[in-house]
Design a protein around this motif. Structure first.
Motif, PDB file in Angstrom:
ATOM      1  N   MET A   1      51.199  43.427  48.850  1.00 55.01           N
ATOM      2  CA  MET A   1      50.673  42.432  48.043  1.00 55.01           C
ATOM      3  C   MET A   1      49.590  41.885  48.400  1.00 55.01           C
ATOM      4  O   MET A   1      48.386  41.475  47.718  1.00 55.01           O
ATOM      5  CB  MET A   1      51.934  41.494  47.930  1.00 55.01           C
ATOM      6  N   LEU A   2      49.508  41.315  49.902  1.00 54.11           N
ATOM      7  CA  LEU A   2      48.311  40.521  50.260  1.00 54.11           C
ATOM      8  C   LEU A   2      47.050  41.639  50.325  1.00 54.11           C
ATOM      9  O   LEU A   2      45.978  41.356  49.875  1.00 54.11           O
ATOM     10  CB  LEU A   2      48.558  40.243  51.732  1.00 54.11           C
TER      11      LEU A   2
ATOM     12  N   TYR B   1      45.908  41.616  46.599  1.00 56.99           N
ATOM     13  CA  TYR B   1      45.055  40.507  46.242  1.00 56.99           C
ATOM     14  C   TYR B   1      43.798  40.621  46.810  1.00 56.99           C
ATOM     15  O   TYR B   1      42.704  40.319  46.301  1.00 56.99           O
ATOM     16  CB  TYR B   1      45.747  39.415  46.752  1.00 56.99           C
TER      17      TYR B   1
ATOM     18  N   GLU C   1      41.613  43.110  44.479  1.00 55.71           N
ATOM     19  CA  GLU C   1      41.459  42.707  43.318  1.00 55.71           C
ATOM     20  C   GLU C   1      40.489  41.498  43.128  1.00 55.71           C
ATOM     21  O   GLU C   1      39.571  41.560  42.607  1.00 55.71           O
ATOM     22  CB  GLU C   1      42.859  41.964  42.856  1.00 55.71           C
ATOM     23  N   TYR C   2      40.592  40.574  44.198  1.00 61.36           N
ATOM     24  CA  TYR C   2      39.572  39.500  44.298  1.00 61.36           C
ATOM     25  C   TYR C   2      38.006  39.886  44.695  1.00 61.36           C
ATOM     26  O   TYR C   2      37.144  39.889  44.055  1.00 61.36           O
ATOM     27  CB  TYR C   2      40.041  38.413  45.338  1.00 61.36           C
TER      28      TYR C   2
ATOM     29  N   HIS D   1      45.440  30.690  38.812  1.00 57.14           N
ATOM     30  CA  HIS D   1      44.571  31.662  39.304  1.00 57.14           C
ATOM     31  C   HIS D   1      43.811  31.072  40.518  1.00 57.14           C
ATOM     32  O   HIS D   1      43.688  29.662  40.745  1.00 57.14           O
ATOM     33  CB  HIS D   1      43.880  31.758  37.814  1.00 57.14           C
TER      34      HIS D   1
ATOM     35  N   ILE E   1      42.135  36.130  40.381  1.00 57.35           N
ATOM     36  CA  ILE E   1      43.562  36.729  40.929  1.00 57.35           C
ATOM     37  C   ILE E   1      44.586  35.623  40.371  1.00 57.35           C
ATOM     38  O   ILE E   1      44.067  34.413  40.223  1.00 57.35           O
ATOM     39  CB  ILE E   1      43.775  37.084  42.499  1.00 57.35           C
ATOM     40  N   ARG E   2      45.949  36.062  40.142  1.00 59.16           N
ATOM     41  CA  ARG E   2      46.998  35.202  39.718  1.00 59.16           C
ATOM     42  C   ARG E   2      48.214  35.261  40.578  1.00 59.16           C
ATOM     43  O   ARG E   2      48.699  36.133  41.090  1.00 59.16           O
ATOM     44  CB  ARG E   2      47.515  35.559  38.497  1.00 59.16           C
ATOM     45  N   LEU E   3      48.215  34.069  41.536  1.00 54.52           N
ATOM     46  CA  LEU E   3      49.541  34.051  42.379  1.00 54.52           C
ATOM     47  C   LEU E   3      50.577  34.213  41.698  1.00 54.52           C
ATOM     48  O   LEU E   3      51.664  34.820  42.592  1.00 54.52           O
ATOM     49  CB  LEU E   3      49.142  32.479  42.911  1.00 54.52           C
TER      50      LEU E   3
ATOM     51  N   TYR F   1      51.482  36.601  39.937  1.00 48.03           N
ATOM     52  CA  TYR F   1      51.550  38.035  39.923  1.00 48.03           C
ATOM     53  C   TYR F   1      52.021  38.643  41.087  1.00 48.03           C
ATOM     54  O   TYR F   1      52.190  39.703  41.421  1.00 48.03           O
ATOM     55  CB  TYR F   1      50.395  38.638  39.412  1.00 48.03           C
ATOM     56  N   ALA F   2      52.348  37.645  42.080  1.00 50.47           N
ATOM     57  CA  ALA F   2      52.606  38.395  43.514  1.00 50.47           C
ATOM     58  C   ALA F   2      53.899  39.200  43.493  1.00 50.47           C
ATOM     59  O   ALA F   2      53.811  40.231  44.050  1.00 50.47           O
ATOM     60  CB  ALA F   2      52.968  37.185  44.346  1.00 50.47           C
TER      61      ALA F   2
ATOM     62  N   TRP G   1      52.535  42.641  42.224  1.00 47.40           N
ATOM     63  CA  TRP G   1      51.848  43.397  43.294  1.00 47.40           C
ATOM     64  C   TRP G   1      52.664  43.803  44.370  1.00 47.40           C
ATOM     65  O   TRP G   1      52.556  45.014  45.122  1.00 47.40           O
ATOM     66  CB  TRP G   1      50.690  42.604  43.822  1.00 47.40           C
TER      67      TRP G   1
END
Length: 130
Positions: free
Chosen positions: A70-71, A74, A77-78, A101, A106-108, A110-111, A114
């Protein structure tokens, strides 16, 4: 590596089309129209870079593996969103309307998505590529 890049790119596209199509239900749009961008293929294809991480984390519990994936997602994605904005003047997604956001990239919230996508890509690696 090329096979993995292509497979992750296609799977990512399919997942995104399903996600956006099902997301339309929240807007009561029963056309279930899904969408993606050509930019997304190489972004999803970059999951091939996770393959060494899949091997490194093989003995860890799923909660650890999914959290690391997930990290990583992110970060990609960022970074890819920032790079596309900076160098191409566009970004295929804009999360700025979400209260969770970061810079619209990124949207947190959505953790969990992901987290699951990372484990799903891991399973693709072990079942089809390893």
């Amino acid at each position: 590596m090329i096979t993995g890049f292509l497979l992750y790119g296609v799977v990512g596209w399919v997942l995104e089309i399903l996600w956006t199509g099902l997301h339309s239900l929240l807007k009561k749009d029963f056309s279930l129209m899904g969408q993606t961008s050509l930019w997304m293929f190489p972004i999803y294809g970059m999951a091939v870079l996770l393959e060494p991480v899949f091997l490194l984390l093989a003995g860890f519990p799923p909660v650890i593996r999914g959290g690391v994936y997930m990290l990583c997602i992110y970060v990609v994605e960022y970074g890819s969103g920032w790079g596309l904005q900076r160098f191409a003047g566009v970004c295929p997604w804009d999360y700025s309307q979400s209260k969770y956001h970061i810079h619209g990239l990124i949207r947190l919230d959505y953790a969990p998505v992901w987290f699951g996508v990372g484990l799903f890509f891991e399973s693709i690696f072990y079942h089809f590529l390893f």
